[in-house]
Design a protein around this motif. Sequence first.
Motif, PDB file in Angstrom:
ATOM      1  N   THR A   5     -17.320   0.492  -1.295  1.00  0.00           N
ATOM      2  CA  THR A   5     -15.925   0.803  -1.624  1.00  0.00           C
ATOM      3  C   THR A   5     -15.075   0.647  -0.375  1.00  0.00           C
ATOM      4  O   THR A   5     -15.573   0.323   0.708  1.00  0.00           O
ATOM      5  N   SER A   6     -13.786   0.884  -0.500  1.00  0.00           N
ATOM      6  CA  SER A   6     -12.873   0.714   0.626  1.00  0.00           C
ATOM      7  C   SER A   6     -12.605   2.048   1.295  1.00  0.00           C
ATOM      8  O   SER A   6     -12.807   3.121   0.711  1.00  0.00           O
ATOM      9  N   THR A   7     -12.103   1.977   2.506  1.00  0.00           N
ATOM     10  CA  THR A   7     -11.754   3.213   3.220  1.00  0.00           C
ATOM     11  C   THR A   7     -10.567   3.905   2.570  1.00  0.00           C
ATOM     12  O   THR A   7     -10.374   5.111   2.743  1.00  0.00           O
ATOM     13  N   SER A   8      -9.741   3.180   1.813  1.00  0.00           N
ATOM     14  CA  SER A   8      -8.636   3.829   1.091  1.00  0.00           C
ATOM     15  C   SER A   8      -9.179   4.677  -0.059  1.00  0.00           C
ATOM     16  O   SER A   8      -8.670   5.778  -0.319  1.00  0.00           O
ATOM     17  N   ASP A   9     -10.217   4.198  -0.765  1.00  0.00           N
ATOM     18  CA  ASP A   9     -10.862   5.035  -1.775  1.00  0.00           C
ATOM     19  C   ASP A   9     -11.519   6.246  -1.133  1.00  0.00           C
ATOM     20  O   ASP A   9     -11.551   7.338  -1.699  1.00  0.00           O
ATOM     21  N   LEU A  10     -12.041   6.042   0.052  1.00  0.00           N
ATOM     22  CA  LEU A  10     -12.651   7.151   0.790  1.00  0.00           C
ATOM     23  C   LEU A  10     -11.613   8.219   1.109  1.00  0.00           C
ATOM     24  O   LEU A  10     -11.899   9.422   1.043  1.00  0.00           O
ATOM     25  N   LEU A  11     -10.413   7.784   1.419  1.00  0.00           N
ATOM     26  CA  LEU A  11      -9.328   8.726   1.701  1.00  0.00           C
ATOM     27  C   LEU A  11      -9.010   9.555   0.453  1.00  0.00           C
ATOM     28  O   LEU A  11      -8.813  10.772   0.537  1.00  0.00           O
ATOM     29  N   ASN A  12      -8.983   8.918  -0.708  1.00  0.00           N
ATOM     30  CA  ASN A  12      -8.721   9.653  -1.947  1.00  0.00           C
ATOM     31  C   ASN A  12      -9.789  10.699  -2.208  1.00  0.00           C
ATOM     32  O   ASN A  12      -9.519  11.776  -2.748  1.00  0.00           O
ATOM     33  N   PHE A  13     -11.016  10.365  -1.808  1.00  0.00           N
ATOM     34  CA  PHE A  13     -12.145  11.263  -2.021  1.00  0.00           C
ATOM     35  C   PHE A  13     -12.112  12.455  -1.071  1.00  0.00           C
ATOM     36  O   PHE A  13     -12.461  13.574  -1.428  1.00  0.00           O
ATOM     37  N   LEU A  14     -11.670  12.239   0.170  1.00  0.00           N
ATOM     38  CA  LEU A  14     -11.772  13.271   1.205  1.00  0.00           C
ATOM     39  C   LEU A  14     -10.405  13.795   1.676  1.00  0.00           C
ATOM     40  O   LEU A  14     -10.353  14.518   2.670  1.00  0.00           O
ATOM     41  N   HIS A  15      -9.340  13.468   0.982  1.00  0.00           N
ATOM     42  CA  HIS A  15      -8.033  13.757   1.563  1.00  0.00           C
ATOM     43  C   HIS A  15      -7.735  15.253   1.658  1.00  0.00           C
ATOM     44  O   HIS A  15      -6.864  15.662   2.413  1.00  0.00           O
ATOM     45  N   ASN A  16      -8.431  16.107   0.898  1.00  0.00           N
ATOM     46  CA  ASN A  16      -8.216  17.552   0.989  1.00  0.00           C
ATOM     47  C   ASN A  16      -9.268  18.254   1.846  1.00  0.00           C
ATOM     48  O   ASN A  16      -9.349  19.481   1.819  1.00  0.00           O
ATOM     49  N   GLN A  17     -10.034  17.506   2.592  1.00  0.00           N
ATOM     50  CA  GLN A  17     -11.074  18.093   3.442  1.00  0.00           C
ATOM     51  C   GLN A  17     -10.538  18.253   4.869  1.00  0.00           C
ATOM     52  O   GLN A  17     -10.152  17.270   5.514  1.00  0.00           O
ATOM     53  N   TYR A  18     -10.562  19.496   5.359  1.00  0.00           N
ATOM     54  CA  TYR A  18     -10.012  19.784   6.675  1.00  0.00           C
ATOM     55  C   TYR A  18     -10.987  20.531   7.578  1.00  0.00           C
ATOM     56  O   TYR A  18     -10.606  20.970   8.658  1.00  0.00           O
ATOM     57  N   ASP A  19     -12.239  20.662   7.133  1.00  0.00           N
ATOM     58  CA  ASP A  19     -13.201  21.433   7.921  1.00  0.00           C
ATOM     59  C   ASP A  19     -14.509  20.663   8.128  1.00  0.00           C
ATOM     60  O   ASP A  19     -15.533  21.247   8.424  1.00  0.00           O
ATOM     61  N   LEU A  20     -14.479  19.357   7.973  1.00  0.00           N
ATOM     62  CA  LEU A  20     -15.686  18.552   8.133  1.00  0.00           C
ATOM     63  C   LEU A  20     -16.168  18.584   9.582  1.00  0.00           C
ATOM     64  O   LEU A  20     -15.371  18.425  10.520  1.00  0.00           O
ATOM     65  N   ARG A  21     -17.455  18.787   9.740  1.00  0.00           N
ATOM     66  CA  ARG A  21     -18.057  18.790  11.081  1.00  0.00           C
ATOM     67  C   ARG A  21     -18.943  17.562  11.283  1.00  0.00           C
ATOM     68  O   ARG A  21     -19.026  17.044  12.390  1.00  0.00           O
ATOM     69  N   LEU A  22     -19.635  17.148  10.224  1.00  0.00           N
ATOM     70  CA  LEU A  22     -20.518  15.986  10.316  1.00  0.00           C
ATOM     71  C   LEU A  22     -20.319  15.115   9.088  1.00  0.00           C
ATOM     72  O   LEU A  22     -20.411  15.597   7.962  1.00  0.00           O
ATOM     73  N   VAL A  23     -20.058  13.818   9.321  1.00  0.00           N
ATOM     74  CA  VAL A  23     -19.865  12.853   8.242  1.00  0.00           C
ATOM     75  C   VAL A  23     -20.745  11.643   8.526  1.00  0.00           C
ATOM     76  O   VAL A  23     -20.611  11.010   9.580  1.00  0.00           O
ATOM     77  N   ASP A  24     -21.639  11.335   7.583  1.00  0.00           N
ATOM     78  CA  ASP A  24     -22.511  10.164   7.714  1.00  0.00           C
ATOM     79  C   ASP A  24     -22.305   9.277   6.497  1.00  0.00           C
ATOM     80  O   ASP A  24     -22.761   9.586   5.396  1.00  0.00           O
ATOM     81  N   LEU A  25     -21.588   8.171   6.693  1.00  0.00           N
ATOM     82  CA  LEU A  25     -21.323   7.199   5.632  1.00  0.00           C
ATOM     83  C   LEU A  25     -21.856   5.824   6.025  1.00  0.00           C
ATOM     84  O   LEU A  25     -21.359   4.791   5.566  1.00  0.00           O
ATOM     85  N   SER A  26     -22.872   5.797   6.841  1.00  0.00           N
ATOM     86  CA  SER A  26     -23.408   4.538   7.342  1.00  0.00           C
ATOM     87  C   SER A  26     -24.157   3.774   6.255  1.00  0.00           C
ATOM     88  O   SER A  26     -24.587   4.337   5.247  1.00  0.00           O
ATOM     89  N   HIS A  27     -24.285   2.465   6.454  1.00  0.00           N
ATOM     90  CA  HIS A  27     -25.063   1.588   5.567  1.00  0.00           C
ATOM     91  C   HIS A  27     -24.554   1.639   4.129  1.00  0.00           C
ATOM     92  O   HIS A  27     -25.312   1.874   3.185  1.00  0.00           O
ATOM     93  N   ASN A  28     -23.276   1.406   3.930  1.00  0.00           N
ATOM     94  CA  ASN A  28     -22.701   1.515   2.585  1.00  0.00           C
ATOM     95  C   ASN A  28     -21.780   0.361   2.212  1.00  0.00           C
ATOM     96  O   ASN A  28     -21.179   0.397   1.139  1.00  0.00           O
ATOM     97  N   ASN A  29     -21.656  -0.621   3.078  1.00  0.00           N
ATOM     98  CA  ASN A  29     -20.741  -1.736   2.838  1.00  0.00           C
ATOM     99  C   ASN A  29     -19.312  -1.241   2.604  1.00  0.00           C
ATOM    100  O   ASN A  29     -18.588  -1.750   1.746  1.00  0.00           O
ATOM    101  N   LEU A  30     -18.910  -0.242   3.355  1.00  0.00           N
ATOM    102  CA  LEU A  30     -17.506   0.179   3.326  1.00  0.00           C
ATOM    103  C   LEU A  30     -16.649  -0.913   3.957  1.00  0.00           C
ATOM    104  O   LEU A  30     -17.048  -1.541   4.942  1.00  0.00           O
ATOM    105  N   HIS A  31     -15.471  -1.128   3.419  1.00  0.00           N
ATOM    106  CA  HIS A  31     -14.576  -2.142   3.965  1.00  0.00           C
ATOM    107  C   HIS A  31     -13.173  -1.573   4.041  1.00  0.00           C
ATOM    108  O   HIS A  31     -12.865  -0.516   3.482  1.00  0.00           O
ATOM    109  N   GLY A  32     -12.319  -2.262   4.750  1.00  0.00           N
ATOM    110  CA  GLY A  32     -10.960  -1.760   4.959  1.00  0.00           C
ATOM    111  C   GLY A  32     -10.744  -1.336   6.397  1.00  0.00           C
ATOM    112  O   GLY A  32     -11.580  -1.578   7.279  1.00  0.00           O
TER     113      GLY A  32
END
Length: 945
Positions: A359-386
Amino acid sequence: MIAFCAIEFLDLQTLDLFSGKGQHSCQLVPKNLLIAVLTELLNWTIEDLERLSKLKKLEVLDLGFNRFVNKSNTAPSIPTKVLFSNKSDTSTVPFLGELKSLKTLILTDNRLAGSLSDFAKVLTNLSNLEFLDLSWNNLDDFSDLRNMSNLKILNVSGNNFLGRIPPSILSLSSLEDLSLRYTNIKDSISMLTNSSNLEVLDLSDNYLDGFFPFHDLRNLSMLKILDLSGNNFSGRIPPSILSLNSLEALSLRRANIKEDSISGFCELTKLQELDLSGNKFEGILPPCLNNLTSLRMVDFSDNQLSGNIPLSLTSNLTSLEYISLSRNQFDQSTLSSMSLASHKNQLKVLGLSNCNLNTSTSDLLNFLHNQYDLRLVDLSHNNLHGKFPTWLFENNSLLHDLNLANNSINGDILFPSSPMVSLTLIDISNNQIHGKLPTNIGNIFPSSPVTLNFSKNSLEGEIPESLAMSSHLSALILSNNRLDGQISPKLFNISLLTLRLNGNQFTGIIPNLTPSKLSHPLTLDLSQNLISGGIPTWIGNFTELRTLVLRNNSFDGPIPLEFCNLVSIEFLDLSQNYLSGPIPSCLNLTFLQYMHFQVNNLTGLMPKALLRSPNLKTLDLKHNNLSGSIPSWLALLSNLRIILLKGNHLSGSIPHEFCQLNKILILDLSHNAFIGPIPPCFNITFGKNGTVEPAFADQVQMSYGIGTYRYPSHFHGGTYGSDQSSLDQYQEQEKVDFVTKSRSDSYRGDILNNMTGMDLSCNEFTGDIPPELGALIAIRVLNLSHNQLTGSIPKILSDLKQIESMDLSHNKLSGQIPSELIGINTLAVFIVAYNNLSGRVPDMKAQFSTFNVSSYEGNPFLCGPPLQQQCNTSKDPVISVTLRQAGLAEKFGIDPISFLSSFAATYVVSLLGFVIVLYVNPNWRGLWFNFIDACLSFIFPFCSK
């Protein structure tokens, strides 16, 4: 000797002498001391321990991680009784037993061995003891614990119970917390049902399987935390585990469970932590997980789950803070099915690596846009684009680790202007990011040591000055980009553990400097650039350096003598430069395993300093100007697996001591001037018996950064690591080049454990091919071409059933090609061209049907397909004589081609000489004609009539 003191504070209640910092001179002992933490101290003696008996009010004593010594014995390991008895006679009152106020006793990792009977009186006297830690020793008998009626917490992990839980442990009625991790338990655990007060039970990393009776565990009505990870449940979940309704934390990580569904866990409604990672669960995530409203941590990574992730898993579980679903087989629409729209659901850890998001990083933004306390994010190896997701930093000021490696993210790197006070790791390697590094990049890490991995992108330009001056960098990896310019010397004066700038276009020289005392790198890689000049001598000051890679540059001059100070180096690669002069004789590289000096202009003899590297596995000195012979002392380097000396000026014969290197996998002595016979003792090497232990891994692991984010948990010592822990390690594969199948190939990583070959080509070896080479049954490559070898091809070479390439060309071999070689099914290259071989080429069967004329050309007496010369089976006397002569020539070691050639030349010369004589002398000519006439008249008298 360590003297305990309170540093003149009589009312001190806590004394912490951690890591040997308490070596004081005063003798005063604080009478009111309640807590003594005396861990990792050096040179403990019995006298030091006896002083503890005076601390009558002491409640907490931590003696973990020490090495006790006797008065007359400085060995680090002593009998258990020395710790617990102030006399050698164990019948005396143990001095630790006098600490009757003691409530906590920690003796972890002290190399204690045997049974507890040596200090039974200690445990009897310590009636107030509530916490006892005897973990990570080598105790096997706990029969003396039965009288400890007040004991609530017992940790005996890392001991050896020889298959069974000691009955005395099971009789501790007050026990609430029991850790039996890694104690070799194999037998039934049903007796644990007697421990009705048990709330915490750790049975991880044992030999329990699904056949042992777990059915009585349902009686443990108070059990809240159960860790069964690292066992082998043979594919099924013991049903009784699913009946423990009081469970708040359950771990079945790496327990070899294969189930079609995880819906059975939906009944454990009090669960706060559930770890099912590293198993073989299949199917979809069931909607019933919505029932686990108390869930705050869930780890389903490394399974075979598929389909979409149910909406309820993220939208309804409002307590959820940690979710890891990495390395499953979800559909590409996974992300669109998840929702984190509610402010009530604030994640701290999100692991979605290898989840086929696409998926695109813009879709990722829609998914995580209300998250303000993330400490660790692992989205590697997913063919993200944008575009690069700058908003992740802006929205989550406490972000600790971010892993976006191996995607298709493009555009420029943009960081927020405000500092990231908690950030310790950014990995955006292997994407399509271009442009220059932000000029403020070094200013956004004001406090925490940080690891930056921007490798395998298209970054260009110079390294910003702010980055070269950042004092908080722990690791900087900019490999395989398009960066250029000169490397700032300031970059070598900060407290980096790892600096990897390889695979760029850096130019110029590296200036001399005096490294800062804060600079203590473990890994330095500047390879594959355009750097020139001499190798900086100050690199020798990095005495803790473990990996140094400078290959494929334009360094010239000698190897600095300062390199003799690199006492910790394990991986050293100076190959493909213009280095000259001898290899320094002062080298003292005790820990060195991999030495790559190939493709330089090094001269002189092989240095005896190599003897100071007993751990050496790879010695690559090919394509230099080394001279002299192979020294016999090289055989003392018994761990050698790879020796590459190709393309030097080495001479002499191969010493027989060389055959003592019985772990050799690859030997390349080609393109030198070696003489004499091939030692027949080579049959002991090249993995013949297949028993040589693996020496090469896919990755040579070297720590390069700081630890990743740790989530507070009931498991794993109170914290739970992220699933990207490998990111804090330097990864370098061992790689060598070796000619096989008539071409040069690179072999790297664990493939080297199975690659075996010997190349002795382009030398002056003489004599026969030793038949003992037929015992090298594991060899894959054998090249003896371009020598002076004679005799026949040994039939026993047909025993080399794994060989893939055999080149015997350009020698003086004679006789027939053994037909037995047809039985080698693995043979891909077979060359015997330009010898003196004769007879029929082996039948065009199996692998031999793939070999063409080039395999046999230059042997005029060979016949049969694929050669044009047909084999004649007639009885023509001339052919018979020729074949007979060839056979006799073979028998007596005569070259048939040379014999026939010399015979024809002699015949022609004699005939011409006779004709010339008759032409010059008329009298002799007349006598010769009269003689011929008389002979004809005698033989054919009718001719005269």
